[in-house]
Design an enzyme around this catalytic site. Structure first.
Site, PDB file in Angstrom:
ATOM      1  N   HIS A  20       0.853  -1.196   0.000  1.00  0.00           N
ATOM      2  CA  HIS A  20       0.000   0.000   0.000  1.00  0.00           C
ATOM      3  C   HIS A  20       0.887   1.243   0.000  1.00  0.00           C
ATOM      4  CE1 HIS A  20      -4.106   1.760   1.165  1.00  0.00           C
ATOM      5  NE2 HIS A  20      -3.290   2.800   1.057  1.00  0.00           N
ATOM      6  N   HIS A  22       1.193   5.047  -2.254  1.00  0.00           N
ATOM      7  CA  HIS A  22       0.642   5.930  -3.286  1.00  0.00           C
ATOM      8  C   HIS A  22       1.765   6.659  -4.022  1.00  0.00           C
ATOM      9  CE1 HIS A  22      -3.695   5.689  -2.216  1.00  0.00           C
ATOM     10  NE2 HIS A  22      -3.228   5.409  -1.016  1.00  0.00           N
ATOM     11  N   ASP A  24       1.681   9.361  -5.793  1.00  0.00           N
ATOM     12  CA  ASP A  24       1.667  10.810  -5.590  1.00  0.00           C
ATOM     13  C   ASP A  24       1.927  11.200  -4.143  1.00  0.00           C
ATOM     14  OD1 ASP A  24      -0.747   9.829  -4.697  1.00  0.00           O
ATOM     15  OD2 ASP A  24      -1.971  11.442  -5.533  1.00  0.00           O
ATOM     16  N   GLY A 183     -10.298   7.552  -1.653  1.00  0.00           N
ATOM     17  CA  GLY A 183     -11.058   8.782  -1.458  1.00  0.00           C
ATOM     18  C   GLY A 183     -11.901   8.678  -0.197  1.00  0.00           C
ATOM     19  N   HIS A 210      -9.974   0.658  -0.343  1.00  0.00           N
ATOM     20  CA  HIS A 210      -9.767   1.462   0.851  1.00  0.00           C
ATOM     21  C   HIS A 210     -11.033   1.357   1.716  1.00  0.00           C
ATOM     22  CE1 HIS A 210      -6.325   3.335  -1.129  1.00  0.00           C
ATOM     23  NE2 HIS A 210      -6.069   4.022  -0.021  1.00  0.00           N
ATOM     24  N   GLU A 213     -10.692   2.872   7.308  1.00  0.00           N
ATOM     25  CA  GLU A 213      -9.661   3.812   7.758  1.00  0.00           C
ATOM     26  C   GLU A 213     -10.341   4.927   8.549  1.00  0.00           C
ATOM     27  OE1 GLU A 213      -6.183   6.767   5.962  1.00  0.00           O
ATOM     28  OE2 GLU A 213      -7.760   6.022   4.639  1.00  0.00           O
ATOM     29  N   ASP A 301       1.853   3.915   2.951  1.00  0.00           N
ATOM     30  CA  ASP A 301       0.795   4.809   2.488  1.00  0.00           C
ATOM     31  C   ASP A 301       1.371   5.966   1.681  1.00  0.00           C
ATOM     32  OD1 ASP A 301      -1.830   5.480   2.065  1.00  0.00           O
ATOM     33  OD2 ASP A 301      -2.167   6.349   4.031  1.00  0.00           O
TER      34      ASP A 301
END
Length: 363
Positions: A20, A22, A24, A183, A210, A213, A301
């Site tokens: 996991h 990202h 960006d 999101g 996702h 969380e 993350d």
């Protein structure tokens, strides 16, 4: 006498698996500044000093303000709108992970967020895949072997999940190994994207969601029982279905199902503390979930926003919970078992790379 817990420098030498991460959320600050200069975005940056900019990202992510946290991604996504920029970011991602001892990584990104300067969705995916290949080759030349699998992410508040799912399947033989939705959870349940998940199941394709969380058990339940998720992105709120009793713990039906079915949890300790899903590393539910033998994996993350790496995440856990090499190997094997690549590839990495390295460390 108990052995000292492994240090971050020692952990950096151990093979690690990341599920996991990202794209960006993991840029080098210096790269952001250089790419901003190329596209005329420099004036919008909080700082043009790499060290100051790096600190700004972590402080903004730690601020407790969702608006400020999301602003951090405005800056990284802004410089990831050209083929050159995307390729460079992906290549550096692979290099950085490999230098940290990661031998297998699944890195996710949302293609729809990188089309502002005219790139098509297919062009975005192709150039990111080429970047990962370049970075993996450079890493190998530097003596660090890494295999990068790509996950395509759809945004749960948008209506392009089917389009992104079809794109993921289109590139399944080019390096895309799975699909994800991300999101805001509240108000945007995964069931809004059932057509995409049903399509992926018909295509025998892997996906994670996702869930659990910022939102609780209903999000996890929907992701698993309605949508059929192979894994849970975060999933930390499954602890809400576990109660302490005088004799131990009572595990609720959903948590029991999750554990029985060995559904992997993509836990991200530092990120969870930043977003308030956990009060501290020492109080993170990963300790309980580890003890109860859920399929727990450790992840980063957003490395830039959390100022972290896989080695740092494992070092924090080792310090907080007294974990030794056996525990770190358990997390690593869990993650490798849960990867979206073929069984033979997973087995080879476990038996030929991970276990021999940990055998030497365990001694």
């Amino acid at each position: 006498m108990a052995r000292p817990v492994p240090t971050i420098d020692e952990i950096r030498q151990a093979p690690k698996v990341l599920l996991h991460d990202h794209l960006d959320g993991g840029l080098r600050p210096a790269t952001i500044i250089e790419l901003a200069g190329e596209i005329g975005y420099t004036d919008s940056l909080p700082s043009t000093d790499p060290d100051e900019l790096g600190r700004w990202f972590v402080e903004a992510a730690n601020s407790g303000s969702l608006e400020r946290y999301l602003e951090t991604f405005d800056h990284t996504v802004a410089v990831m709108q050209t083929a050159e920029g995307l390729q460079r970011v992906a290549a550096e991602c692979a290099e950085d992970l490999a230098a940290d001892g990661v031998v297998y990584a699944e890195v996710r990104f949302a293609p729809e967020q990188h089309t502002a300067r005219g790139l098509s969705l297919s062009e975005v995916v192709a150039v990111v895949l080429s970047g990962f290949a370049i970075g993996s080759h450079r890493a190998a030349e530097a003596g660090h072997q890494i295999r990068v699998g790509t996950l395509l992410t759809a945004m749960r508040h948008q209506a392009r999940s089917m389009e992104i799912a079809e794109l993921a399947v289109e590139f399944r033989d080019e390096g895309v190994v799975g699909f994800d939705i991300a999101g805001a959870e509240a108000g945007f349940p995964p069931t809004r994207h059932l057509d995409a998940f049903e399509y992926l199941q018909r295509e025998n394709f892997h996906f994670t969601i996702h869930a659990g969380e910022a939102f609780g058990l209903p999000s996890i339940w929907q992701a698993i029982q309605w949508c059929g998720a192979d894994r849970l992105g975060h999933g930390v709120r499954i602890v809400d279905d576990i109660a302490r009793t005088p004799n131990g713990h009572r595990i609720g039906r959903l948590a029991q199902y999750l554990r029985d079915k060995r559904i992997p949890l993509e836990l991200c300790p530092s990120s969870n503390v930043q977003t308030g899903a956990a009060a501290s590393i020492a109080e993170h539910p990963i300790g309980l979930l580890h003890d109860l033998r859920f399929r727990v994996t450790v992840n980063t993350d957003n490395r830039l926003m959390s100022g972290t790496s896989m080695s740092r995440e494992m070092a924090l856990l080792a310090e907080a919970f007294g974990y030794g090499w056996n525990d770190l190997q358990w997390f690593t094997v869990n993650a490798m078992k849960s990867a979206f690549i073929g069984f033979d590839e997973r087995l080879a990495l476990i038996n030929d790379v991970i276990k021999p390295a940990y055998a030497k460390l365990i001694g």
